[in-house]
Design a protein around this motif. Structure first.
Motif, PDB file in Angstrom:
ATOM      1  N   PRO A 156       0.816  -1.218   0.000  1.00  0.00           N
ATOM      2  CA  PRO A 156       0.000   0.000   0.000  1.00  0.00           C
ATOM      3  C   PRO A 156       0.850   1.270   0.000  1.00  0.00           C
ATOM      4  O   PRO A 156       0.480   2.264  -0.627  1.00  0.00           O
ATOM      5  N   ALA A 157       2.012   1.231   0.682  1.00  0.00           N
ATOM      6  CA  ALA A 157       2.897   2.401   0.703  1.00  0.00           C
ATOM      7  C   ALA A 157       3.461   2.682  -0.682  1.00  0.00           C
ATOM      8  O   ALA A 157       3.729   3.843  -1.024  1.00  0.00           O
ATOM      9  N   GLU A 158       3.663   1.643  -1.486  1.00  0.00           N
ATOM     10  CA  GLU A 158       4.160   1.837  -2.850  1.00  0.00           C
ATOM     11  C   GLU A 158       3.067   2.409  -3.747  1.00  0.00           C
ATOM     12  O   GLU A 158       3.360   3.203  -4.652  1.00  0.00           O
ATOM     13  N   PHE A 159       1.841   2.009  -3.508  1.00  0.00           N
ATOM     14  CA  PHE A 159       0.741   2.604  -4.268  1.00  0.00           C
ATOM     15  C   PHE A 159       0.644   4.096  -3.960  1.00  0.00           C
ATOM     16  O   PHE A 159       0.346   4.910  -4.850  1.00  0.00           O
ATOM     17  N   ARG A 160       0.888   4.451  -2.714  1.00  0.00           N
ATOM     18  CA  ARG A 160       0.834   5.863  -2.342  1.00  0.00           C
ATOM     19  C   ARG A 160       1.845   6.687  -3.132  1.00  0.00           C
ATOM     20  O   ARG A 160       1.564   7.818  -3.545  1.00  0.00           O
ATOM     21  N   GLU A 161       3.039   6.129  -3.371  1.00  0.00           N
ATOM     22  CA  GLU A 161       4.061   6.834  -4.129  1.00  0.00           C
ATOM     23  C   GLU A 161       3.740   6.889  -5.616  1.00  0.00           C
ATOM     24  O   GLU A 161       4.256   7.737  -6.332  1.00  0.00           O
ATOM     25  N   GLY A 162       2.889   5.985  -6.068  1.00  0.00           N
ATOM     26  CA  GLY A 162       2.480   5.996  -7.466  1.00  0.00           C
ATOM     27  C   GLY A 162       2.945   4.766  -8.224  1.00  0.00           C
ATOM     28  O   GLY A 162       4.091   4.329  -8.084  1.00  0.00           O
ATOM     29  N   VAL A 163       2.070   4.203  -9.003  1.00  0.00           N
ATOM     30  CA  VAL A 163       2.369   3.054  -9.859  1.00  0.00           C
ATOM     31  C   VAL A 163       2.065   3.478 -11.296  1.00  0.00           C
ATOM     32  O   VAL A 163       0.969   3.974 -11.584  1.00  0.00           O
ATOM     33  N   LEU A 164       3.048   3.281 -12.171  1.00  0.00           N
ATOM     34  CA  LEU A 164       2.877   3.649 -13.580  1.00  0.00           C
ATOM     35  C   LEU A 164       2.500   2.423 -14.381  1.00  0.00           C
ATOM     36  O   LEU A 164       3.233   1.428 -14.412  1.00  0.00           O
ATOM     37  N   LEU A 165       1.352   2.477 -15.047  1.00  0.00           N
ATOM     38  CA  LEU A 165       0.885   1.396 -15.915  1.00  0.00           C
ATOM     39  C   LEU A 165       1.063   1.826 -17.370  1.00  0.00           C
ATOM     40  O   LEU A 165       0.718   2.955 -17.740  1.00  0.00           O
ATOM     41  N   GLU A 166       1.608   0.930 -18.191  1.00  0.00           N
ATOM     42  CA  GLU A 166       1.850   1.237 -19.598  1.00  0.00           C
ATOM     43  C   GLU A 166       1.395   0.067 -20.471  1.00  0.00           C
ATOM     44  O   GLU A 166       1.573  -1.104 -20.106  1.00  0.00           O
ATOM     45  N   ARG A 167       0.817   0.410 -21.606  1.00  0.00           N
ATOM     46  CA  ARG A 167       0.461  -0.619 -22.578  1.00  0.00           C
ATOM     47  C   ARG A 167       1.741  -1.095 -23.272  1.00  0.00           C
ATOM     48  O   ARG A 167       2.559  -0.293 -23.698  1.00  0.00           O
ATOM     49  N   ASP A 168       1.898  -2.407 -23.364  1.00  0.00           N
ATOM     50  CA  ASP A 168       3.059  -2.994 -24.030  1.00  0.00           C
ATOM     51  C   ASP A 168       2.532  -3.982 -25.067  1.00  0.00           C
ATOM     52  O   ASP A 168       2.496  -5.191 -24.821  1.00  0.00           O
ATOM     53  N   GLY A 169       2.122  -3.445 -26.234  1.00  0.00           N
ATOM     54  CA  GLY A 169       1.443  -4.296 -27.207  1.00  0.00           C
ATOM     55  C   GLY A 169       0.104  -4.713 -26.655  1.00  0.00           C
ATOM     56  O   GLY A 169      -0.712  -3.875 -26.255  1.00  0.00           O
ATOM     57  N   GLU A 170      -0.116  -6.014 -26.551  1.00  0.00           N
ATOM     58  CA  GLU A 170      -1.347  -6.532 -25.963  1.00  0.00           C
ATOM     59  C   GLU A 170      -1.221  -6.698 -24.463  1.00  0.00           C
ATOM     60  O   GLU A 170      -2.197  -7.034 -23.791  1.00  0.00           O
ATOM     61  N   ASP A 171      -0.016  -6.486 -23.940  1.00  0.00           N
ATOM     62  CA  ASP A 171       0.244  -6.727 -22.529  1.00  0.00           C
ATOM     63  C   ASP A 171       0.213  -5.423 -21.737  1.00  0.00           C
ATOM     64  O   ASP A 171       0.045  -4.332 -22.278  1.00  0.00           O
ATOM     65  N   LEU A 172       0.428  -5.577 -20.418  1.00  0.00           N
ATOM     66  CA  LEU A 172       0.445  -4.442 -19.506  1.00  0.00           C
ATOM     67  C   LEU A 172       1.751  -4.463 -18.722  1.00  0.00           C
ATOM     68  O   LEU A 172       2.149  -5.506 -18.178  1.00  0.00           O
ATOM     69  N   LYS A 173       2.390  -3.317 -18.624  1.00  0.00           N
ATOM     70  CA  LYS A 173       3.637  -3.202 -17.872  1.00  0.00           C
ATOM     71  C   LYS A 173       3.403  -2.272 -16.692  1.00  0.00           C
ATOM     72  O   LYS A 173       2.879  -1.164 -16.863  1.00  0.00           O
ATOM     73  N   ALA A 174       3.774  -2.721 -15.475  1.00  0.00           N
ATOM     74  CA  ALA A 174       3.588  -1.933 -14.258  1.00  0.00           C
ATOM     75  C   ALA A 174       4.952  -1.597 -13.667  1.00  0.00           C
ATOM     76  O   ALA A 174       5.759  -2.493 -13.404  1.00  0.00           O
ATOM     77  N   THR A 175       5.207  -0.314 -13.464  1.00  0.00           N
ATOM     78  CA  THR A 175       6.454   0.143 -12.848  1.00  0.00           C
ATOM     79  C   THR A 175       6.150   0.584 -11.427  1.00  0.00           C
ATOM     80  O   THR A 175       5.300   1.452 -11.200  1.00  0.00           O
ATOM     81  N   ILE A 176       6.856  -0.036 -10.472  1.00  0.00           N
ATOM     82  CA  ILE A 176       6.597   0.197  -9.044  1.00  0.00           C
ATOM     83  C   ILE A 176       7.862   0.745  -8.395  1.00  0.00           C
ATOM     84  O   ILE A 176       8.954   0.188  -8.572  1.00  0.00           O
ATOM     85  N   PHE A 177       7.718   1.809  -7.646  1.00  0.00           N
ATOM     86  CA  PHE A 177       8.835   2.414  -6.920  1.00  0.00           C
ATOM     87  C   PHE A 177       8.848   1.852  -5.501  1.00  0.00           C
ATOM     88  O   PHE A 177       7.883   1.998  -4.765  1.00  0.00           O
ATOM     89  N   GLY A 178       9.959   1.216  -5.130  1.00  0.00           N
ATOM     90  CA  GLY A 178      10.040   0.495  -3.858  1.00  0.00           C
ATOM     91  C   GLY A 178       9.848   1.377  -2.640  1.00  0.00           C
ATOM     92  O   GLY A 178      10.280   2.528  -2.593  1.00  0.00           O
ATOM     93  N   ALA A 179       9.194   0.797  -1.594  1.00  0.00           N
ATOM     94  CA  ALA A 179       8.934   1.533  -0.356  1.00  0.00           C
ATOM     95  C   ALA A 179       9.945   1.196   0.732  1.00  0.00           C
ATOM     96  O   ALA A 179      10.303   2.046   1.535  1.00  0.00           O
TER      97      ALA A 179
END
Length: 339
Positions: A156-179
């Motif tokens: 939950p603390a990492e969600f607070r800092e922000g999670v970046l979601l990106e389309r990668d073709g048909e897939d989904l890429k999630a970038t998470i900044f460590g807490a």
């Protein structure tokens, strides 16, 4: 035993008590409501000190009964009521005998160790679709945090800092900044990227979200009030011990069940030590989810003192500097945030 001796025993238990002590005794007598003090002490698992207080209050009560019986016996005798006088006298003798009987010392049960309940224990006996049920029970504005936490296993603390979601073709890429990152202990992953199959149900739900801009969706924000709403929604469904962190344990349990109990899972959880992942979820707690995770990369390799399993591929790593210098160009508040 004559009347004077019995009256002396009663007075020794009644006289010389302070007003506060007498008030405390009377409160306890009312609380016992005729129940034996020892039975009550065992029932509430009273402390040793409170057990002695219960016993003293009960003796104080019986001493009062003894004085009443002696007074009524004397009054009946003066009134010529010999039968009543003898009856009250016998009652008084019974009370005296009960006061003189030796009682075993009160020994409360040994206190049980105050063990902290593990959060992963909350997953026991849950239905396979418990996450979907909770997400469905939430209001629309509260579903994005739940879906992201369930899909990525992020804190939950990492969600607070922000999670970046990106389309990668048909897939989904999630970038998470460590807490939980420490330069001193080299703990935690400063950044990690998880790629998911676009056919995963949770991924499909996110890809249909209206907040996408140029193939990106940034979500984040404080989850303080949202945590309570999540817990209440779970409780209404009968899932009494569920919290947002249960989603992280479920994510780990699902990955372990599919054979990812290795460095890949450690990096996906944002951990830099292989020892830590054993505390998150069990393979037997899997609910069949998590199969949409295709790959994970992180800023550092996992410290693993054990010999790698033959044929096991280590999780790929990424250099932190070039990734951290990325200008995301997005306001992390663009995603829905709990009010």
């Amino acid at each position: 035993m004559d009347t004077g001796q019995m009256r002396s025993i009663a007075r020794s238990l009644r006289d010389g008590r302070s007003t506060n002590t007498i008030s405390e005794y009377e409160r306890i007598i009312k609380r016992l409501d005729g129940e034996s003090w020892r039975t009550y002490a065992d029932r509430v698992n009273a402390s040793k000190r409170y057990g002695y207080l219960l016993r003293a209050a009960d003796r104080y009560r019986r001493a009062g009964i003894l004085l009443d019986c002696l007074r009524l016996s004397d009054r009946a005798r003066k009134a010529g009521d010999r039968v009543s006088a003898i009856d009250y006298r016998r009652r008084a003798e019974q009370v005296v005998r009960s006061l003189e009987e030796a009682e075993e010392p009160y020994r409360p049960e040994a206190p049980r160790p105050n063990r902290k309940a593990s959060k992963r224990q909350s997953l026991s006996r849950l239905p396979p679709d418990w996450r979907e049920q909770v997400i469905g029970a939430l209001k629309e504005k509260d579903r994005v945090p739940a879906v992201v936490l369930a899909l990525t296993g992020c804190r939950p603390a990492e969600f607070r800092e922000g999670v970046l979601l990106e389309r990668d073709g048909e897939d989904l890429k999630a970038t998470i900044f460590g807490a939980k990152v420490s330069d001193l202990t080299k703990g935690g992953q400063e950044l990690r990227v998880l790629t998911f199959d676009g056919a995963d149900p949770l991924v499909c739900w996110l890809l249909e979200h209206p907040g996408w801009q140029d193939g990106r969706l940034a979500v984040g924000g404080d989850l303080g009030a949202w945590r309570k709403r999540f817990t209440r929604a779970a409780a209404r469904l009968g899932f009494r011990k569920i919290s947002p962190y249960s989603l992280r344990h479920q994510f780990s349990g699902d990955q372990k069940a599919r054979g990812w109990n290795d460095d890949r899972l450690s990096q996906a959880l944002g951990q830099a030590s292989a020892r830590t992942r054993k505390h998150y979820g069990h393979a037997r707690q899997s609910r069949g989810g998590g199969r949409g995770l295709k790959s994970v990369t992180a800023t550092q390799a996992v410290r693993n003192p054990q010999t790698p399993i033959p044929g096991q591929s280590l999780a790929p790593t990424i250099e932190p500097a070039p990734v951290l210098d990325l200008d995301l160009g997005l306001d992390l508040d663009t995603g829905p945030r709990p009010e």
